[in-house]
Design an enzyme around this catalytic site. Structure first.
Site, PDB file in Angstrom:
ATOM      1  N   PHE A   1      -9.688  -6.797  37.088  1.00 56.08           N
ATOM      2  CA  PHE A   1     -10.327  -5.746  37.883  1.00 56.08           C
ATOM      3  C   PHE A   1      -9.337  -4.857  38.615  1.00 56.08           C
ATOM      4  O   PHE A   1      -9.578  -4.392  39.724  1.00 56.08           O
ATOM      5  CB  PHE A   1     -11.384  -6.332  38.841  1.00 56.08           C
ATOM      6  CG  PHE A   1     -12.691  -6.503  38.135  1.00 56.08           C
ATOM      7  CD1 PHE A   1     -12.819  -7.454  37.139  1.00 56.08           C
ATOM      8  CD2 PHE A   1     -13.761  -5.659  38.407  1.00 56.08           C
ATOM      9  CE1 PHE A   1     -14.002  -7.572  36.423  1.00 56.08           C
ATOM     10  CE2 PHE A   1     -14.942  -5.769  37.699  1.00 56.08           C
ATOM     11  CZ  PHE A   1     -15.063  -6.732  36.704  1.00 56.08           C
TER      12      PHE A   1
ATOM     13  N   CYS B   1     -25.096  -3.166  38.699  1.00 56.89           N
ATOM     14  CA  CYS B   1     -24.820  -4.102  39.798  1.00 56.89           C
ATOM     15  C   CYS B   1     -23.961  -3.533  40.910  1.00 56.89           C
ATOM     16  O   CYS B   1     -24.379  -3.498  42.060  1.00 56.89           O
ATOM     17  CB  CYS B   1     -24.162  -5.357  39.247  1.00 56.89           C
ATOM     18  SG  CYS B   1     -25.321  -6.428  38.421  1.00 56.89           S
TER      19      CYS B   1
HETATM   20  C1  UDX Z   1     -20.910  -6.897  37.014  1.00 53.91           C
HETATM   21  C2  UDX Z   1     -20.260  -8.211  37.436  1.00 53.91           C
HETATM   22  O1  UDX Z   1     -19.010  -8.382  36.746  1.00 53.91           O
HETATM   23  C3  UDX Z   1     -21.180  -9.384  37.203  1.00 53.91           C
HETATM   24  O2  UDX Z   1     -20.580 -10.579  37.677  1.00 53.91           O
HETATM   25  C4  UDX Z   1     -22.466  -9.118  37.948  1.00 53.91           C
HETATM   26  O3  UDX Z   1     -23.360 -10.162  37.820  1.00 53.91           O
HETATM   27  C5  UDX Z   1     -23.096  -7.809  37.472  1.00 53.91           C
HETATM   28  O4  UDX Z   1     -22.155  -6.765  37.663  1.00 53.91           O
HETATM   29  P1  UDX Z   1     -21.277  -5.494  34.780  1.00 53.91           P
HETATM   30  O5  UDX Z   1     -21.900  -4.454  35.650  1.00 53.91           O
HETATM   31  O6  UDX Z   1     -21.977  -5.880  33.525  1.00 53.91           O
HETATM   32  O7  UDX Z   1     -21.080  -6.871  35.606  1.00 53.91           O
HETATM   33  O8  UDX Z   1     -19.842  -4.957  34.369  1.00 53.91           O
HETATM   34  P2  UDX Z   1     -18.301  -5.233  34.654  1.00 53.91           P
HETATM   35  O9  UDX Z   1     -17.651  -5.611  33.386  1.00 53.91           O
HETATM   36  O10 UDX Z   1     -18.091  -6.113  35.798  1.00 53.91           O
HETATM   37  O11 UDX Z   1     -17.807  -3.744  34.992  1.00 53.91           O
HETATM   38  C6  UDX Z   1     -18.394  -2.991  36.050  1.00 53.91           C
HETATM   39  C7  UDX Z   1     -17.796  -1.611  36.137  1.00 53.91           C
HETATM   40  O12 UDX Z   1     -16.481  -1.647  36.666  1.00 53.91           O
HETATM   41  C8  UDX Z   1     -17.692  -0.854  34.821  1.00 53.91           C
HETATM   42  O13 UDX Z   1     -18.084   0.481  35.045  1.00 53.91           O
HETATM   43  C9  UDX Z   1     -16.225  -0.928  34.475  1.00 53.91           C
HETATM   44  O14 UDX Z   1     -15.796   0.162  33.702  1.00 53.91           O
HETATM   45  C10 UDX Z   1     -15.607  -0.908  35.864  1.00 53.91           C
HETATM   46  N1  UDX Z   1     -14.276  -1.530  35.931  1.00 53.91           N
HETATM   47  C11 UDX Z   1     -14.143  -2.876  35.765  1.00 53.91           C
HETATM   48  C12 UDX Z   1     -13.167  -0.750  36.201  1.00 53.91           C
HETATM   49  O15 UDX Z   1     -13.255   0.485  36.348  1.00 53.91           O
HETATM   50  N2  UDX Z   1     -11.954  -1.362  36.307  1.00 53.91           N
HETATM   51  C13 UDX Z   1     -11.778  -2.697  36.143  1.00 53.91           C
HETATM   52  O16 UDX Z   1     -10.631  -3.158  36.276  1.00 53.91           O
HETATM   53  C14 UDX Z   1     -12.918  -3.479  35.863  1.00 53.91           C
END
Ligand code: UDX
Length: 434
Positions: A252, A263
């Protein structure tokens, strides 16, 4: 053991199906007959890799059932999961009326002891209120327990996240309920999954705290990226250098157009709102949300600068529209802000997304949807890499260059190697890198 899952949305369907795969007898209930008919016909109403196969297998083997009749589902089940939607209300708070409705129906239909589990993400204090509603709705006093068991499923890897979670969180008041919950998750003991067993309020808070913290990591690295650009540093290497510190961790810390999805935006709003209701300002989370909103505009600006300061009359190709890869989900996707901003300034947008175009079309009026990446870049003055789908990682660059009017690429996910793109003759822009 018989269990019932109310709500066959994303969380409910994945939860019900995976518990059936664990060997439990599961009845999934939803009041939408269309969704239930679809599932009875072997079709899954959401896009999640591997889910359709798992639904089919468990239905065939007789452990997974679908119905619109809540009373039947509840009657036979020892554990009832509430997995209905908790949309964001106008004031930023979660709208819980579906949860209250289900709690009432459970109270009205129960004949013997039940464990009622909230799986939906709900504000702290919801468990208590669910218990009050059930008690009030019962025809005669019957014992029950309310448990909070938040989900941490990521779209696109939900099954893996359910089967091999980092942890399982269970918030319950009684020993009986805790023991039943442990039984449900028995297969996870074999793989030594840590369990956090606590009270209901703390379990509810763990979910919000986790999501707010992950959102904070993303906004933090996005601001670092913006500063890196100003001073000539490389955010990818900064993130790597930071991430090797085990106290920070490598995940992340990927800079980009900001977080989207169902979420993080909703949960950060909700926790900020919850704090406010208790006369506290959650300043870090407020800043995280503000940075996330601004990051979309920073990205639109990047594209405008890449095209020499103005986009009027320019054709821009956009690869990827969904908020992340391996989903058709457009909720809070950065594309929903970045593309309209460019169109308002006179740009024409041609887009391609492997799964999201159907959902995206009504949300992005004016964007021309194309049938593949090459079709989208034809005649374009610039290409935006919006979502990091794997198929965009290995495009035929020579072909892309030949098709574009100007070989300009704005890589908002830092997917490509700057040197390679420049060697291939592109003017290349990315996030937080020279
Ligand atoms: C998230 C949580 O990870 C999960 O535990 C919770 O239950 C629901 O929300 P999700 O929304 O499916 O899951 O996606 P995730 O893969 O976590 O990514 C969320 C957002 O963050 C995406 O838009 C992604 O592009 C962004 N992101 C993620 C970043 O911009 N940088 C990162 O390093 C990681």
């Amino acid at each position: 053991m018989n269990i019932c899952v109310v709500g066959v949305g994303y969380v409910g369907l994945v939860t019900g199906t995976c518990f059936a795969e664990f060997g439990l007898n599961v009845t999934c209930v939803d009041n939408d007959p269309k969704k239930i008919d679809m599932l009875l016909g072997g079709k899954v109403p959401i896009f999640e890799p591997g889910l359709e196969e798992l639904v089919a297998k468990n239905t065939r083997e007789g452990r997974l059932h679908f119905t619109t009749e809540l009373d039947k589902g509840v009657a036979n089940a020892l554990v009832v999961f509430i997995a209905v939607g908790t949309p964001q209300g106008d004031d930023g708070a979660a709208d819980l009326h579906y949860v209250w409705d289900v709690a009432q129906a459970i109270g009205q239909n129960m004949q013997d002891y039940k464990v009622v589990v909230t799986k939906s993400t709900v504000p702290v204090g919801t468990g208590k209120k669910v218990a009050e509603i059930i008690q009030r709705s019962q025809k005669r006093p019957i014992p029950f327990d309310v448990v909070s068991n938040p989900e941490f499923l990521r779209e696109g890897s939900a099954i893996e996240d359910f089967m091999r979670p980092n942890r399982v969180v269970v918030g319950a008041a009684s020993e009986q309920a805790k023991a039943i919950m442990k039984d449900l998750y028995a297969p996870l003991y074999l793989i030594e999954t840590p369990f956090v067993i606590t009270d209901v309020e703390t379990a509810e808070m763990i979910k919000y705290a986790s999501n707010a913290f992950l959102a904070t990591k993303i906004s933090f690295i996005n601001e670092m990226a913006n500063i890196c650009e100003l001073v000539g540093a490389d955010v990818q290497v900064v993130a790597k250098g930071m991430g090797l510190d085990r106290r920070i961790g490598p995940k992340f810390l990927h800079a980009g157009p900001g977080y989207g999805g169902s979420c993080f935006p909703k949960d950060t709003e909700a926790i900020a709102h919850l704090a406010k209701e208790n006369d506290y300002r959650f300043q870090i989370v407020e800043a995280v949300m503000e940075v996330n909103r601004r990051q979309r505009l920073v990205m639109a600006d990047k594209v405008i600068k890449a095209l020499g300061g103005q986009v009027a009359g320019k054709v821009i190709a956009c690869l990827g529209l969904t908020f992340k890869p391996n989903t058709d989900d457009m909720r809070e996707a950065p594309s929903l802000v970045i593309l309209p901003t460019l169109m308002e300034m006179g740009a024409t947008i041609r887009a391609y997304d492997p799964a999201g175009m159907e959902a995206a079309a009504p949300m992005l009026p004016g964007v021309e949807m194309r049938k593949n990446s090459y079709d989208a870049v034809e005649g374009a003055d610039a290409m935006i890499l919006m979502t990091e789908w794997n198929q965009f990682r290995n495009l035929d660059l020579a072909r892309i260059k030949g098709l574009m009017r100007q070989p300009v690429i704005c890589d908002l996910r830092n997917v490509y190697q700057p040197e390679r793109l420049r060697e291939a003759g592109f003017t290349y822009f990315s996030v937080g890198r020279r």
